[in-house]
Design a protein around this motif. Structure first.
Motif, PDB file in Angstrom:
ATOM      1  N   ALA A 131      34.362  32.190  37.897  1.00  0.00           N
ATOM      2  CA  ALA A 131      35.808  31.946  37.806  1.00  0.00           C
ATOM      3  C   ALA A 131      36.123  30.561  38.346  1.00  0.00           C
ATOM      4  O   ALA A 131      36.904  29.808  37.762  1.00  0.00           O
ATOM      5  CB  ALA A 131      36.582  33.023  38.566  1.00  0.00           C
ATOM      6  N   ALA A 189      37.227  28.704  35.210  1.00  0.00           N
ATOM      7  CA  ALA A 189      38.601  29.170  34.975  1.00  0.00           C
ATOM      8  C   ALA A 189      39.545  28.873  36.138  1.00  0.00           C
ATOM      9  O   ALA A 189      40.499  29.622  36.376  1.00  0.00           O
ATOM     10  CB  ALA A 189      38.578  30.662  34.665  1.00  0.00           C
ATOM     11  N   VAL A 233      40.534  31.664  38.574  1.00  0.00           N
ATOM     12  CA  VAL A 233      41.306  32.852  38.168  1.00  0.00           C
ATOM     13  C   VAL A 233      40.401  33.825  37.411  1.00  0.00           C
ATOM     14  O   VAL A 233      39.998  33.562  36.276  1.00  0.00           O
ATOM     15  CB  VAL A 233      42.516  32.444  37.276  1.00  0.00           C
ATOM     16  CG1 VAL A 233      43.357  33.667  36.941  1.00  0.00           C
ATOM     17  CG2 VAL A 233      43.349  31.389  37.979  1.00  0.00           C
ATOM     18  N   GLU A 234      40.076  34.962  38.036  1.00  0.00           N
ATOM     19  CA  GLU A 234      39.125  35.898  37.432  1.00  0.00           C
ATOM     20  C   GLU A 234      39.649  36.497  36.123  1.00  0.00           C
ATOM     21  O   GLU A 234      38.877  36.741  35.197  1.00  0.00           O
ATOM     22  CB  GLU A 234      38.750  36.990  38.442  1.00  0.00           C
ATOM     23  CG  GLU A 234      37.944  36.403  39.600  1.00  0.00           C
ATOM     24  CD  GLU A 234      37.387  37.440  40.572  1.00  0.00           C
ATOM     25  OE1 GLU A 234      37.456  38.654  40.270  1.00  0.00           O
ATOM     26  OE2 GLU A 234      36.900  37.024  41.636  1.00  0.00           O
ATOM     27  N   GLU A 235      40.956  36.722  36.021  1.00  0.00           N
ATOM     28  CA  GLU A 235      41.535  37.267  34.784  1.00  0.00           C
ATOM     29  C   GLU A 235      41.345  36.279  33.627  1.00  0.00           C
ATOM     30  O   GLU A 235      41.107  36.667  32.488  1.00  0.00           O
ATOM     31  CB  GLU A 235      43.037  37.554  34.932  1.00  0.00           C
ATOM     32  CG  GLU A 235      43.391  38.689  35.882  1.00  0.00           C
ATOM     33  CD  GLU A 235      43.224  38.319  37.353  1.00  0.00           C
ATOM     34  OE1 GLU A 235      43.205  37.105  37.682  1.00  0.00           O
ATOM     35  OE2 GLU A 235      43.081  39.237  38.189  1.00  0.00           O
ATOM     36  N   ARG A 236      41.466  35.008  33.945  1.00  0.00           N
ATOM     37  CA  ARG A 236      41.273  33.977  32.924  1.00  0.00           C
ATOM     38  C   ARG A 236      39.806  33.904  32.499  1.00  0.00           C
ATOM     39  O   ARG A 236      39.496  33.680  31.329  1.00  0.00           O
ATOM     40  CB  ARG A 236      41.720  32.617  33.475  1.00  0.00           C
ATOM     41  CG  ARG A 236      42.498  31.802  32.463  1.00  0.00           C
ATOM     42  CD  ARG A 236      42.736  30.383  32.962  1.00  0.00           C
ATOM     43  NE  ARG A 236      42.020  29.449  32.089  1.00  0.00           N
ATOM     44  CZ  ARG A 236      41.602  28.249  32.463  1.00  0.00           C
ATOM     45  NH1 ARG A 236      41.801  27.828  33.699  1.00  0.00           N
ATOM     46  NH2 ARG A 236      40.979  27.464  31.615  1.00  0.00           N
ATOM     47  N   GLU A 278      37.753  36.400  32.377  1.00  0.00           N
ATOM     48  CA  GLU A 278      37.564  37.551  31.471  1.00  0.00           C
ATOM     49  C   GLU A 278      38.186  37.277  30.107  1.00  0.00           C
ATOM     50  O   GLU A 278      37.596  37.565  29.072  1.00  0.00           O
ATOM     51  CB  GLU A 278      38.230  38.805  32.064  1.00  0.00           C
ATOM     52  CG  GLU A 278      37.516  39.376  33.278  1.00  0.00           C
ATOM     53  CD  GLU A 278      36.244  40.146  32.916  1.00  0.00           C
ATOM     54  OE1 GLU A 278      36.073  40.510  31.735  1.00  0.00           O
ATOM     55  OE2 GLU A 278      35.425  40.374  33.828  1.00  0.00           O
ATOM     56  N   ALA A 279      39.386  36.730  30.109  1.00  0.00           N
ATOM     57  CA  ALA A 279      40.141  36.570  28.869  1.00  0.00           C
ATOM     58  C   ALA A 279      39.595  35.446  27.991  1.00  0.00           C
ATOM     59  O   ALA A 279      39.575  35.557  26.773  1.00  0.00           O
ATOM     60  CB  ALA A 279      41.612  36.316  29.183  1.00  0.00           C
ATOM     61  N   GLU A 280      39.129  34.370  28.612  1.00  0.00           N
ATOM     62  CA  GLU A 280      38.801  33.182  27.824  1.00  0.00           C
ATOM     63  C   GLU A 280      37.319  32.840  27.753  1.00  0.00           C
ATOM     64  O   GLU A 280      36.907  32.072  26.901  1.00  0.00           O
ATOM     65  CB  GLU A 280      39.551  31.962  28.385  1.00  0.00           C
ATOM     66  CG  GLU A 280      41.056  32.082  28.232  1.00  0.00           C
ATOM     67  CD  GLU A 280      41.793  30.922  28.902  1.00  0.00           C
ATOM     68  OE1 GLU A 280      41.234  29.818  28.992  1.00  0.00           O
ATOM     69  OE2 GLU A 280      42.936  31.154  29.344  1.00  0.00           O
TER      70      GLU A 280
END
Ligand SMILES: [Zn+2]
Length: 139
Positions: free
Chosen positions: A13, A17, A20-23, A25-27
């Motif tokens: 991350a 990213a 940002v861990e969510e980013r 995962e998403a990107e």
């Protein structure tokens, strides 16, 4: 994505990213493939010849790493995995594993053969980078 350790997820991350861990995962899920590295290497060897001209065209014959002062002096190009297929870097860095007299630090499977994870590197920069995780300028 199924990282072996939570600190690995955090590491990637931060690398890719902005922390940002969510980013991540998403990107960036296309950059990863946690299957055995031997399978991934076998798949890569099957299509690397066909892929090379595509990458040369995509990047206009420009090395994307630009790490070495002699970058692109010799126009010999290789395909570089941005996230390496396998690496023991995190076992060393984050878990402080050291090699013993009989065993090296074990590698973990990370990178994919997805086009997003592949970039064009000149011979010089690729040799300079070795297996370190350094992002190309275009990422
Ligand atoms: Zn280069």
């Amino acid at each position: 994505m199924k990282f072996e350790y939570p600190e690995d997820r955090e590491f990637f991350a931060n690398l890719l990213a902005g922390g940002v861990e969510e980013r991540l995962e998403a990107e960036f899920s296309d950059y990863f493939d946690f299957r055995h590295p031997a399978i991934k290497r076998w798949e890569f060897d099957k299509f690397r010849k066909k892929l090379m001209p595509e990458l040369v065209e995509k990047y206009g014959g420009q090395c994307q790493l630009r790490l070495h002062p002699d970058c692109s002096k010799e126009e010999v190009y290789q395909i570089d995995h941005i996230i390496p297929l396998a690496s023991n870097e995190l076992n060393k860095k984050l878990r402080h594993m050291g090699r013993t007299s009989t065993e090296k630090v074990p590698p973990q499977s990370f990178g994919s053969n997805n086009l997003k994870n592949l970039t064009l590197a000149c011979k010089r920069c690729n040799a300079f980078k070795k297996h370190r995780m350094i992002l190309p300028t275009s990422t």
